[in-house]
Design a protein around this motif. Structure first.
Motif, mmCIF file in Angstrom:
data_model
loop_
_atom_site.group_PDB
_atom_site.id
_atom_site.type_symbol
_atom_site.label_atom_id
_atom_site.label_comp_id
_atom_site.label_asym_id
_atom_site.label_seq_id
_atom_site.Cartn_x
_atom_site.Cartn_y
_atom_site.Cartn_z
ATOM 1 N N HIS A 189 5.727 9.429 5.517
ATOM 2 C CA HIS A 189 4.673 9.088 6.479
ATOM 3 C C HIS A 189 4.371 7.595 6.538
ATOM 4 O O HIS A 189 3.217 7.196 6.698
ATOM 5 C CB HIS A 189 3.399 9.871 6.157
ATOM 6 C CG HIS A 189 3.542 11.339 6.420
ATOM 7 N ND1 HIS A 189 3.902 11.832 7.642
ATOM 8 C CD2 HIS A 189 3.389 12.414 5.614
ATOM 9 C CE1 HIS A 189 3.963 13.155 7.590
ATOM 10 N NE2 HIS A 189 3.668 13.533 6.381
ATOM 11 N N GLY A 214 -3.670 -0.518 11.246
ATOM 12 C CA GLY A 214 -3.818 -1.199 12.532
ATOM 13 C C GLY A 214 -2.596 -2.026 12.865
ATOM 14 O O GLY A 214 -2.673 -2.997 13.609
ATOM 15 N N PHE A 271 5.029 5.723 8.928
ATOM 16 C CA PHE A 271 4.509 5.505 10.278
ATOM 17 C C PHE A 271 2.981 5.604 10.288
ATOM 18 O O PHE A 271 2.287 4.774 10.878
ATOM 19 C CB PHE A 271 5.117 6.548 11.228
ATOM 20 C CG PHE A 271 4.733 6.380 12.667
ATOM 21 C CD1 PHE A 271 5.529 5.627 13.528
ATOM 22 C CD2 PHE A 271 3.586 6.971 13.173
ATOM 23 C CE1 PHE A 271 5.181 5.476 14.870
ATOM 24 C CE2 PHE A 271 3.227 6.825 14.506
ATOM 25 C CZ PHE A 271 4.026 6.073 15.356
ATOM 26 N N THR A 272 2.462 6.627 9.630
ATOM 27 C CA THR A 272 1.006 6.813 9.596
ATOM 28 C C THR A 272 0.333 5.695 8.806
ATOM 29 O O THR A 272 -0.744 5.211 9.174
ATOM 30 C CB THR A 272 0.663 8.196 9.008
ATOM 31 O OG1 THR A 272 1.303 9.192 9.795
ATOM 32 C CG2 THR A 272 -0.839 8.445 9.020
ATOM 33 N N THR A 273 0.956 5.267 7.727
ATOM 34 C CA THR A 273 0.399 4.149 6.963
ATOM 35 C C THR A 273 0.335 2.896 7.838
ATOM 36 O O THR A 273 -0.649 2.145 7.810
ATOM 37 C CB THR A 273 1.251 3.885 5.703
ATOM 38 O OG1 THR A 273 1.247 5.066 4.903
ATOM 39 C CG2 THR A 273 0.697 2.722 4.890
ATOM 40 N N LEU A 294 0.448 -0.862 14.092
ATOM 41 C CA LEU A 294 1.420 -0.246 14.992
ATOM 42 C C LEU A 294 1.256 -0.846 16.382
ATOM 43 O O LEU A 294 0.210 -0.688 17.013
ATOM 44 C CB LEU A 294 1.169 1.273 15.044
ATOM 45 C CG LEU A 294 2.197 2.080 15.816
ATOM 46 C CD1 LEU A 294 3.545 2.040 15.121
ATOM 47 C CD2 LEU A 294 1.726 3.521 15.961
ATOM 48 N N ASP A 332 0.837 -1.203 0.000
ATOM 49 C CA ASP A 332 0.000 0.000 0.000
ATOM 50 C C ASP A 332 0.877 1.259 0.000
ATOM 51 O O ASP A 332 0.591 2.241 -0.699
ATOM 52 C CB ASP A 332 -0.907 -0.018 1.238
ATOM 53 C CG ASP A 332 -2.046 0.983 1.150
ATOM 54 O OD1 ASP A 332 -2.422 1.369 0.033
ATOM 55 O OD2 ASP A 332 -2.575 1.357 2.206
ATOM 56 N N LYS A 344 0.096 2.811 11.112
ATOM 57 C CA LYS A 344 -0.993 3.033 12.075
ATOM 58 C C LYS A 344 -2.354 2.831 11.410
ATOM 59 O O LYS A 344 -3.254 2.205 11.975
ATOM 60 C CB LYS A 344 -0.875 4.452 12.634
ATOM 61 C CG LYS A 344 -1.976 4.843 13.611
ATOM 62 C CD LYS A 344 -1.699 4.331 15.009
ATOM 63 C CE LYS A 344 -2.834 4.654 15.972
ATOM 64 N NZ LYS A 344 -2.619 4.087 17.295
ATOM 65 N N GLN A 345 -2.511 3.360 10.226
ATOM 66 C CA GLN A 345 -3.787 3.261 9.509
ATOM 67 C C GLN A 345 -4.176 1.803 9.248
ATOM 68 O O GLN A 345 -5.358 1.465 9.211
ATOM 69 C CB GLN A 345 -3.689 4.016 8.185
ATOM 70 C CG GLN A 345 -5.018 4.196 7.485
ATOM 71 C CD GLN A 345 -4.839 4.774 6.098
ATOM 72 O OE1 GLN A 345 -4.224 4.180 5.238
ATOM 73 N NE2 GLN A 345 -5.376 5.958 5.901
#
Lengths: 349, 349, 349, 349
Positions: free
Chosen positions: D228, D237, D230-232, D239, D73, D234-235
């Motif tokens: 980003h 699920g 890190f955000t991917t 992390l 992704d 987290k998005q």
């Protein structure tokens, strides 16, 4: 069929006569599909010229929700969301089309349908100074509509402010122009097509509500920015097989500057109705400079009005009043407007 | 403009005259949007009657890729995928629209564009007997097209087999009828609209390639099965604001059984061309019973042909030959067909 | 390494000794993967018993954001969204995980982190009485957390109200129990595991913040409701290969009712700290009955405190004050709490 | 409990003793979450050093399917798909996780689990020379696994070829290293961690199957490429709240080059078993150089074997034979291997 007069919305009719005529003329012509034909190319060139950007990418899509979903998906990375006013069309009335392609709509307060640049800036400043911002959706674009869902307008100065803020925080600026012709025809408007092309990453020129049978024209001033937009359009099921149908409509809309003038009858009509409302003694919810009119009606009058006129429910005002919306359009005649005013008078008394 | 004759596809022209006339007549009529008008309702009723299902849900969409994406999304749960032939339109030429709404296309071998029921059954039997099947995408629907992308047809017996298999394994059966009029007009066809309504969970009646300007009509025989299909359509950006434009087209297509006959000129033309090809001495890749013709051409002849006729590239055959496709359509005249045959003769000699 | 005392969150430490011991004991055991082993089965049975639902589906996942994303995706149809308080974890701090699986988070006002049942009902009543509701995301589930992100609790009566409303409008009710142990240990709590099982469609029992090394246990009281949840978990990348690691943790947490008691030290500690804050003269933002403490601190004191204690920033209060959060956990000792109180005293003077 | 010997997979056991010890030692330490602690930083630095890339981005995730979904992704634009062998884990056994984030898996033939560089190149050449390629999913990345799902290995020369092809067509190259330790320990392997870092856009170092309790370490050699991430994570699920748990495991795995040696016992065991199979007279389906063994078993022997050994079903070979898989792992002892060989002998006679 005997019909009531219809001021419920600005997409109740077919198309401007020039468009219908051209569709008739070209009907049995056989052309290549998907917008690769010469009529589409002509339309694209007229739009590029009107926008003052020779190399802009111009794509034709069918409807507004579709165009917003395609373009916001194209402008964002998968970890990004789009900022919109809480009353933005993408937040409220698109059945989650933005979220369906994986993106959050990040809402900020609306001011008669508009975002305040300073509130956008404050939000972004706070966001990126939050130590945990990477746990949240990264804002990647700002969505506004011109005119807004309330018929109000951004000034060029406001657009410039939003542009500056977007540049500062590396966001795209996208403008939904579903009713753009009514902005261009409004007295107080100072935002030209060229200004939109200069200040946005992408915007669309509305056809469906502005004289076309259907269709919206997306303009991406810097075409290098969005790779494979054609494939994104196809992936969203938004690529019209007989693309020339859209080319024909926008070729006509941009011939002899028709699009710059097509909204005038609607704005003239709306101004006349707003003045009549004041004179009759109606309370307006607020007055917008384009083709939408918002009236605070006593509930007891609603049925009486509904017998003669199709209008739109906007929202409940209080226990005994309702805000209704009337919308004029490119096809309204003086007679229709006079008839409406007569009914409004009769209902009030 | 002097144009070459165009047999590149069946969506090169506008609409059947009845449709154009009705669009002209109704152009300045003001109606409610989103398909809630009386013309749409009339069209829905005509389609329900033609399909023999009084309570079917009928929805109008704009294009084929869009319709497939909407309907497959509506028919599947989020953990499910859709079975298709490896040549299915959804697998190859829809830019990942199915995957974009989160669903895998599970491909099985094609046989002139068709799935073999026994191969579908074998796949499902193997799948559900795999101890680890819950680690894989659960098949939730079967997608077929009638006619297929190769112009071939499923028989009613084959559809019945697929229906039985789908029932056994709790899958939906969905039929893409982008070119359905050409199936209905084909000599060998034994699948009626009523049979489609009896045997499928949903199918669509193609307009774009079959005489409409644009538009497809989805039929869901058992409307209780798909809740909130309207919202799914809207979410996909597939809801036309001026819904009546679609209503008008399908009302005309289903008036006096026009749709049952509209494909005939194309099939007659295709049969004549296929016969001429044999007589001239061309090799056909295979012969389909509908409006598509596949020729194995010597590469040396391609340029000569291209000077006179727009055709479609299908695939490379070998080092010195190419498979090309010709498509006839509802609007072809005897003169056009004779002219094409004359060119094919001239090219061959 | 000399460390500051850490009250920044309740997931700073490893696991309860019983869990660590069991992980040690079982380390070289070879078991089948993906939760099919006998330890997972034992843990599932203990949880079913604690919830009073013999046939509940129990699944083990790794983390909270993941669990929310999986379960909300499983509970919703593609055209549906989930209602949450504007402060709900899924709205704010999950980086758009809900939207990434295609669903809108529909926010309602929060009241110390809670939804008011009457506001939920009002929203649903208005929504479904809007003539255009099918143009909007259909609400399909209500998300709440127990305790909330503010440490507050729903009463059983409030849960019952939400259940009734959900039944009336055909929505699922889902409870995020990331900190559930601290609810179960709170004096004012009247919501048992059995009540959660009776009143919700699904909820999860938090491990990560409540004594496990990591892991959350999803409970679906009526397992017939969610087909193929296992596949949905796998599709979200949320299926732990060595599932027994989760089984071991929850088997220990539900042996001898450990989970019912494990939050007590944290609540006792938090109560003691809250009392001390009052006595010292700190202003609390509000007082919650569980393990989170919110203090309105003068900005001038923040650095002083930060030298001794890790705490969490909550929000800016005004120009000269900041709200900070302290969180206690299952592992806090009396000495730690006394040391914290001593620092708070020293900082205040 | 008396257990059968288990060669069903390489994720049946807990963790290497060094890891368990460190988890014990650090259990009550309170650290900041989400990988920002100093143990994670130490682990990252060890991995950077082992890969020879000082500024690589290193992120820790929990499992393989999750890591593939996140990274693919992250590497793709929304209109792109990923090329994989038809036997690739992402195509078959990840329940549609790639499609769930909107991306098509584009399959090419497998050769003992591997893609042939020349077939990838041919596919890309044909794709981009197709006049209609923009109607199809644009290939944006190549996915391979090292070792493959068949236990086979790419050579450095093959990786270099794939790299060159990816560069030519602007694709990312991503390597799934779920079993990477077994590649690094194989005699015929010539692909070092440094080579992976030099030749790929991203790869992951498998922990779950290679001595960790759980966890995978993603390496992005050129960290500027993926913003980003890190955000991917987290998005998706993905992390882990207590990130240090992963840091601890990889810090141990990369201390004193443990990871370079940890696969040796498995490869030694597998080699010994393969030799024994030959000597006993079993037919091997093919021989791979790593820790997986594929035997063509007479069906009549399967039950006999199953009484003593847990093994994996691979596929049906013919009416009377079945391919089974045995997997060795980092924890196998000489005694276990000898016991297995004894059983294999007994079963065969």
């Amino acid at each position: 069929m005997d019909r009531k007069m219809n001021f419920a919305s600005d997409y109740t009719k077919g198309a401007h006569p020039n468009i219908i005529n051209r569709l008739n003329e070209t009907n049995m012509l056989a052309t290549v599909g998907y917008g690769a034909d010469e009529i589409c190319e002509s339309a694209r060139n007229r739009i590029r010229k009107a926008c003052g950007v020779e190399n802009a990418e111009v794509e034709f899509l069918v409807g507004g929700t579709q165009t917003n979903a395609v373009m916001i998906d194209a402008l964002l990375q998968s970890y990004q969301g789009v900022i919109a006013a809480e009353t933005g069309h993408i937040e409220v009335h698109e059945a989650g089309a933005i979220e369906a392609s994986g993106h959050k709509v990040i809402t900020l307060p609306q001011h008669l349908g508009k975002l305040l640049p300073e509130e956008v800036e404050k939000y972004l400043e706070d966001f990126f100074s939050d130590a945990n911002y990477e746990h949240m959706v990264i804002p990647g674009a700002v969505y506004i509509s011109q005119p807004t869902e309330y018929g109000t307008l951004y000034s060029e100065a406001e657009l410039q402010s939003l542009r500056n803020i977007c540049d500062k925080y590396d966001l795209a600026l996208y403008v939904d122009g579903a009713r753009l012709a009514y902005a261009l025809a409004a007295d107080e408007n100072d935002v030209s097509l060229q200004a939109l092309a200069r200040l946005t990453d992408a915007f669309y020129i509305g056809g469906t509500k502005c004289g076309a049978m259907f269709g919206e024209a997306v303009v991406v001033p810097n075409s290098a920015k969005l790779k494979h937009l054609f494939t994104t359009i196809k992936q969203h099921g938004a690529l019209l097989a007989k693309g020339r149908l859209l080319g024909i409509q926008f070729d006509e809309l941009f011939k002899d500057d028709l699009y710059m003038k097509i909204g005038e009858p609607a704005v003239v009509a709306a101004n006349k109705i707003r003045q009549a409302l004041d004179e009759i003694g109606y309370r307006q919810y607020f007055t917008a400079p384009t083709n939408q009119i918002f009236i605070i009606m006593e509930n007891s009058l609603l049925d009486k009005l509904a017998k003669e006129v199709e209008y739109g429910f906007w929202e409940k005002y209080d226990e005994s009043h309702t805000v209704i919306r009337l919308a004029t359009d490119w096809g309204n005649t003086k007679d229709e407007v006079d008839a409406l005013i007569a009914v409004l008078k009769a209902v009030h008394n």
